[in-house]
Design an enzyme around this catalytic site. Structure first.
Site, PDB file in Angstrom:
ATOM      1  N   ASP A   7       0.866  -1.169   0.000  1.00  0.00           N
ATOM      2  CA  ASP A   7       0.000   0.000   0.000  1.00  0.00           C
ATOM      3  C   ASP A   7       0.909   1.227   0.000  1.00  0.00           C
ATOM      4  OD1 ASP A   7       0.965   0.258   2.614  1.00  0.00           O
ATOM      5  OD2 ASP A   7      -1.021   0.281   3.551  1.00  0.00           O
ATOM      6  N   THR A  66       2.854  -1.394   8.992  1.00  0.00           N
ATOM      7  CA  THR A  66       3.219  -2.327  10.063  1.00  0.00           C
ATOM      8  C   THR A  66       3.463  -3.745   9.563  1.00  0.00           C
ATOM      9  OG1 THR A  66       0.941  -2.966  10.518  1.00  0.00           O
ATOM     10  CG2 THR A  66       1.827  -1.043  11.733  1.00  0.00           C
TER      11      THR A  66
END
Length: 143
Positions: A7, A66
């Site tokens: 992303d 993350t």
């Protein structure tokens, strides 16, 4: 061939990994995203996982800020064993013991040098094939 996806949070690290793979003459397919513009990680986690599950790519690498969300997304695809790694020992052991076929990393967690070491370890470690690990991988696949 390696399937790559990220992303916006993993975009820059993905670009560095692409250069790294190119320098080692390892072919890859970029499944997106194509910029740092905000986007949804499940789209790219699924795209990479589907390419690996279908046999179009041998392994995959997925990256978000993350690594958590994109790894969860990749693991929704049957036949994918995506492991979130933030160190090279985990990358080595997930290949040896779990025959993981997709690596997830968090761009906000690992720096470039560590990420490239993790990628190198993941790509260059083979599944051990030991009976106990083969048995466990088969159990994972049955669920």
């Amino acid at each position: 061939m390696i399937a790559l996806g990220s992303d916006h949070g993993g975009y820059e690290l993905k670009r560095k990994i692409m250069k790294y793979l190119e320098s080692r003459h390892i072919s890859y397919q970029d499944m997106g995203c194509g910029s740092k513009e905000s986007c949804d990680y499940p789209v790219f986690g699924h795209a990479v996982a589907k390419a690996v599950a279908a046999g179009q790519c041998e392994k995959g690498i997925v990256i978000c800020t993350t690594g958590i969300g994109i790894s969860i997304s990749a693991n929704k695809i049957r036949g994918v064993r995506c492991a979130l790694c933030s160190d090279s020992l985990s990358a080595k052991l997930t290949r040896l013991h779990n025959d993981a076929n997709v690596l997830a990393m968090g761009a906000g967690i690992v720096g470039e040098n560590l990420a490239l070491e993790i990628v190198d370890t993941f790509l260059n470690t083979s599944f051990s094939g030991e009976e106990r690990h083969t048995r466990r991988v088969k159990q994972i696949e049955q669920i």
